[in-house]
Design a protein around this motif. Structure first.
Motif, PDB file in Angstrom:
ATOM      1  N   ASN A 135       0.819  -1.213   0.000  1.00  9.75           N
ATOM      2  CA  ASN A 135       0.000   0.000   0.000  1.00  9.75           C
ATOM      3  C   ASN A 135       0.854   1.264   0.000  1.00  9.75           C
ATOM      4  N   ASN A 136       2.109   1.090  -0.440  1.00 12.78           N
ATOM      5  CA  ASN A 136       3.027   2.218  -0.647  1.00 12.78           C
ATOM      6  C   ASN A 136       3.324   2.999   0.630  1.00 12.78           C
ATOM      7  N   ILE A 137       3.340   2.280   1.742  1.00 14.72           N
ATOM      8  CA  ILE A 137       3.755   2.896   3.007  1.00 14.72           C
ATOM      9  C   ILE A 137       5.179   2.435   3.302  1.00 14.72           C
ATOM     10  N   GLN A 138       6.100   3.361   3.307  1.00 10.51           N
ATOM     11  CA  GLN A 138       7.504   3.028   3.533  1.00 10.51           C
ATOM     12  C   GLN A 138       7.824   3.034   5.030  1.00 10.51           C
ATOM     13  N   TYR A 139       8.870   2.305   5.374  1.00 10.50           N
ATOM     14  CA  TYR A 139       9.368   2.340   6.752  1.00 10.50           C
ATOM     15  C   TYR A 139      10.882   2.205   6.716  1.00 10.50           C
ATOM     16  N   VAL A 140      11.519   2.744   7.703  1.00  9.35           N
ATOM     17  CA  VAL A 140      12.985   2.824   7.690  1.00  9.35           C
ATOM     18  C   VAL A 140      13.649   1.816   8.615  1.00  9.35           C
ATOM     19  N   LYS A 141      12.881   1.253   9.551  1.00 11.41           N
ATOM     20  CA  LYS A 141      13.454   0.306  10.512  1.00 11.41           C
ATOM     21  C   LYS A 141      12.813  -1.066  10.290  1.00 11.41           C
ATOM     22  N   ASP A 142      13.629  -2.009   9.772  1.00 13.72           N
ATOM     23  CA  ASP A 142      13.098  -3.303   9.358  1.00 13.72           C
ATOM     24  C   ASP A 142      13.356  -4.410  10.375  1.00 13.72           C
ATOM     25  N   GLN A 143      13.987  -4.107  11.496  1.00 19.57           N
ATOM     26  CA  GLN A 143      14.275  -5.134  12.488  1.00 19.57           C
ATOM     27  C   GLN A 143      12.985  -5.602  13.163  1.00 19.57           C
ATOM     28  N   PHE A 144      13.098  -6.741  13.834  1.00 22.32           N
ATOM     29  CA  PHE A 144      11.967  -7.258  14.601  1.00 22.32           C
ATOM     30  C   PHE A 144      12.022  -6.664  16.006  1.00 22.32           C
ATOM     31  N   TYR A 145      10.987  -5.927  16.368  1.00 23.40           N
ATOM     32  CA  TYR A 145      10.892  -5.324  17.696  1.00 23.40           C
ATOM     33  C   TYR A 145       9.695  -5.932  18.418  1.00 23.40           C
ATOM     34  N   ARG A 146       9.890  -6.234  19.697  1.00 23.52           N
ATOM     35  CA  ARG A 146       8.815  -6.808  20.502  1.00 23.52           C
ATOM     36  C   ARG A 146       8.819  -6.157  21.879  1.00 23.52           C
ATOM     37  N   GLU A 147       7.714  -5.479  22.214  1.00 20.96           N
ATOM     38  CA  GLU A 147       7.562  -4.909  23.550  1.00 20.96           C
ATOM     39  C   GLU A 147       6.101  -4.551  23.772  1.00 20.96           C
ATOM     40  N   LYS A 148       5.750  -4.307  25.015  1.00 20.33           N
ATOM     41  CA  LYS A 148       4.379  -3.956  25.341  1.00 20.33           C
ATOM     42  C   LYS A 148       4.028  -2.565  24.832  1.00 20.33           C
ATOM     43  N   THR A 149       2.782  -2.402  24.442  1.00 13.99           N
ATOM     44  CA  THR A 149       2.307  -1.098  23.991  1.00 13.99           C
ATOM     45  C   THR A 149       2.275  -0.122  25.167  1.00 13.99           C
ATOM     46  N   PRO A 150       2.872   1.035  25.022  1.00 15.71           N
ATOM     47  CA  PRO A 150       2.837   2.031  26.120  1.00 15.71           C
ATOM     48  C   PRO A 150       1.410   2.454  26.435  1.00 15.71           C
ATOM     49  N   LYS A 151       1.170   2.777  27.678  1.00 13.84           N
ATOM     50  CA  LYS A 151      -0.170   3.173  28.098  1.00 13.84           C
ATOM     51  C   LYS A 151      -0.642   4.457  27.426  1.00 13.84           C
ATOM     52  N   ASN A 152       0.306   5.312  27.031  1.00 13.99           N
ATOM     53  CA  ASN A 152      -0.085   6.575  26.412  1.00 13.99           C
ATOM     54  C   ASN A 152      -0.216   6.482  24.891  1.00 13.99           C
ATOM     55  N   ALA A 153      -0.098   5.270  24.349  1.00 17.42           N
ATOM     56  CA  ALA A 153      -0.219   5.108  22.895  1.00 17.42           C
ATOM     57  C   ALA A 153      -1.654   5.385  22.447  1.00 17.42           C
ATOM     58  N   ARG A 154      -1.792   5.829  21.214  1.00 17.35           N
ATOM     59  CA  ARG A 154      -3.100   6.196  20.669  1.00 17.35           C
ATOM     60  C   ARG A 154      -3.601   5.098  19.733  1.00 17.35           C
ATOM     61  N   LEU A 155      -4.841   4.665  19.954  1.00 15.28           N
ATOM     62  CA  LEU A 155      -5.429   3.629  19.118  1.00 15.28           C
ATOM     63  C   LEU A 155      -5.767   4.188  17.736  1.00 15.28           C
ATOM     64  N   MET A 156      -5.319   3.498  16.697  1.00 12.99           N
ATOM     65  CA  MET A 156      -5.605   3.907  15.322  1.00 12.99           C
ATOM     66  C   MET A 156      -6.638   3.000  14.653  1.00 12.99           C
ATOM     67  N   ILE A 157      -6.477   1.693  14.839  1.00 15.03           N
ATOM     68  CA  ILE A 157      -7.358   0.714  14.192  1.00 15.03           C
ATOM     69  C   ILE A 157      -7.625  -0.425  15.177  1.00 15.03           C
ATOM     70  N   GLN A 158      -8.844  -0.936  15.150  1.00 11.67           N
ATOM     71  CA  GLN A 158      -9.166  -2.141  15.918  1.00 11.67           C
ATOM     72  C   GLN A 158      -9.979  -3.098  15.060  1.00 11.67           C
ATOM     73  N   LYS A 159      -9.567  -4.347  15.071  1.00 12.23           N
ATOM     74  CA  LYS A 159     -10.328  -5.393  14.389  1.00 12.23           C
ATOM     75  C   LYS A 159     -10.854  -6.372  15.417  1.00 12.23           C
ATOM     76  N   GLN A 160     -12.148  -6.669  15.352  1.00 10.38           N
ATOM     77  CA  GLN A 160     -12.743  -7.656  16.237  1.00 10.38           C
ATOM     78  C   GLN A 160     -13.072  -8.906  15.436  1.00 10.38           C
ATOM     79  N   SER A 161     -12.833 -10.046  16.043  1.00  6.67           N
ATOM     80  CA  SER A 161     -13.103 -11.311  15.369  1.00  6.67           C
ATOM     81  C   SER A 161     -14.598 -11.599  15.350  1.00  6.67           C
ATOM     82  N   ILE A 162     -14.977 -12.638  14.640  1.00  6.90           N
ATOM     83  CA  ILE A 162     -16.339 -13.155  14.743  1.00  6.90           C
ATOM     84  C   ILE A 162     -16.559 -13.605  16.190  1.00  6.90           C
ATOM     85  N   PRO A 163     -17.811 -13.624  16.677  1.00  8.17           N
ATOM     86  CA  PRO A 163     -18.056 -14.041  18.063  1.00  8.17           C
ATOM     87  C   PRO A 163     -17.752 -15.521  18.269  1.00  8.17           C
TER      88      PRO A 163
END
Length: 486
Positions: A284-312
């Protein structure tokens, strides 16, 4: 599919009375039961005499009317899912939905995100590459063109014990033994989370088969050592992932014009998921500059952009139980552990299962389990206990219909009705009259559920057989006798 099956449920299901808590364990010595016993004993002696067998039948009031070694503890295989499903419907509820969230710690200015982008998972087994494409498309349409910060995985909802206990080395390649993380994906609507579909197609004699991967390779690589041979030659092709590596090896011969497909596990679902998420961003033509694998908890002050809910969960129960999906079972166990015990682990989830079993007056001292799917050879339960579970949950008015609907129905060719019984018990005696969970691991076959006898009455039954291979035809013969004699 739930609505489609409602009419069948309404005509076949009998509501059992739970007026008495105590359940008789003495068989009724009637001519009817004596004839049934003679038939079952003959089948067992002629066909599975050296196997371990445990059989129990209860009537509408929950009384045991027949048992053969009914209290013997045996391996339940996927009949373990009967307890897992009941506990999940009780603890999580029919309306439970898994969530996948995209957060950011930065702001977008002139198409550039100055900050990190977090992908946070809660174990959704229905997450697919289409979802990621939609996420990325939404971000692109919102004006995002470049990510200056990191792209981070947050899979901390579950622990990092990816495999349940007692998974055999030879099974690790295949979807039924897939590892589980809180960020996982499925290749299709069967929701075999943590796997991809690898298909070899023989196109030209003497050349390697063409390989088709669904959805994409992600973190995996393929070593294709197979060969396309003449259409009249034997197929010897094999597709497997090398033990504890990212390499999928394709070997052997594939006849011209044929194809061979396997659902192969990924080594680490989180890393695989993040790789495919980045692929969707690029598409979708969105570039990024850091390609490493990062894993950590989402900070509490992070802003929600998108949410997907599964089927029930009520809807998810259909592919889960009809197709005996181990990944979903293991995810449900960890989810119950997280929500009830605060730990997204198999151990915590099994504690919830034990508490649920205890609340239904089941003798948990005689029900041993170390997973929720039934893959472990250390699981133990008796046919008497399984039928007691199936009897007791009929009192669950809120979700019993959903549970019943999820059971495979004998002889129905539609796989989302017949499921793992679609090619079994197809005679006029049993078709549409047996609603039961199948089970199979090495040397073990099981079948437990409900049946409608020739009398028109509903019965609860369980047949557990171990220490002999290929006993499905014998189990089906026993169940057919049950339907015929009751």
């Amino acid at each position: 599919m739930l609505k489609k099956f409602t009419s069948l449920l309404a005509t076949c299901m009998v509501v059992f009375s739970l007026s008495g808590v105590q359940i008789s364990v003495e068989a009724t010595a009637s001519p009817q039961i004596e004839k049934l016993d003679q038939s079952i004993q003959r089948i067992v002696k002629d066909e599975i005499e050296n196997a371990d067998v445990s059989i129990a039948i209860r009537d509408e009031e929950g009384r045991i009317i027949y048992d053969l070694n009914g209290n013997r503890k045996q391996k339940p295989a996927s009949n373990m899912k009967l307890l897992t499903s009941a506990a999940a419907l009780e603890e999580l509820g029919e309306d439970y939905r898994f969530q996948t969230n995209i957060y950011t710690t930065g702001n977008v200015k002139k198409g550039i995100l100055y900050g990190d982008l977090y992908l946070q998972g809660t174990g959704d087994p229905t997450l697919t590459i289409k979802d990621f494409d939609q996420f990325a498309h939404f971000l692109a349409q919102s004006g995002l063109k470049k990510i200056k910060g990191r792209i981070v995985a947050d899979d901390y909802w579950f622990d990092q014990d990816l495999l349940t206990p007692d998974i055999q080395k030879d099974d690790e390649s295949y979807y039924y033994a897939a590892p589980v993380t809180a960020l996982t994906m499925s290749p299709d609507s069967d929701y075999d989370a943590g796997s991809i579909i690898v298909e070899a197609i023989g196109k030209k004699v003497g050349e390697k088969p063409y390989m088709k991967i669904t959805p994409e390779l992600g973190e995996l690589i393929i070593e294709n050592k197979a060969k396309t041979v003449g259409s009249d030659e034997y197929r010897t092709i094999k597709i497997e992932r090398e033990y504890r590596t990212n390499k999928i090896v394709v070997s052997g011969n594939l006849p011209l014009g044929q194809n061979w497909r396997e659902w192969i596990t990924v080594q680490n679902p989180t890393k695989h998921t993040m790789t495919l998420w980045k692929h969707s961003l690029k598409k979708n033509n969105i570039q990024y500059v850091k390609d490493q694998f990062y894993r950590e908890k989402t900070p509490k002050n992070a802003r929600l952009m998108i949410q997907k809910q599964s089927i029930p969960l009520a809807e998810l129960m259909i592919p889960y139980m009809k197709l005996s999906n181990n990944s979903i079972a293991n995810i449900l166990v960890k989810t119950m552990g997280k929500l009830r015990m605060g730990q997204g682990s198999t151990k915590a989830g099994l504690s919830v299962l034990k508490q649920y079993a205890f609340s239904r007056q089941l003798d948990i001292d005689h029900w041993l389990f170390e997973d929720g799917s039934g893959m472990s050879h250390h699981n133990r339960v008796s046919s008497v206990l399984l039928t007691q579970l199936l009897y007791s949950i009929q009192a669950e008015k809120q979700w019993y219909g959903t549970f019943f609907n999820s059971l495979p129905v004998a002889g129905y060719s539609d796989r989302m009705i017949g499921g793992s019984l679609k090619n079994r018990l197809k005679t006029s005696i049993t078709k549409g009259k047996v609603f039961a969970k199948t089970g199979a691991i090495d040397g073990v076959n099981t079948l437990s559920g409900y049946l409608i006898g020739n009398s028109g009455k509903m019965y609860i039954f369980s047949v557990l057989v171990q220490n002999q291979k290929n006993t499905i035809p014998t189990i089906d013969e026993i169940v057919e006798v049950m339907v015929e004699k009751l």
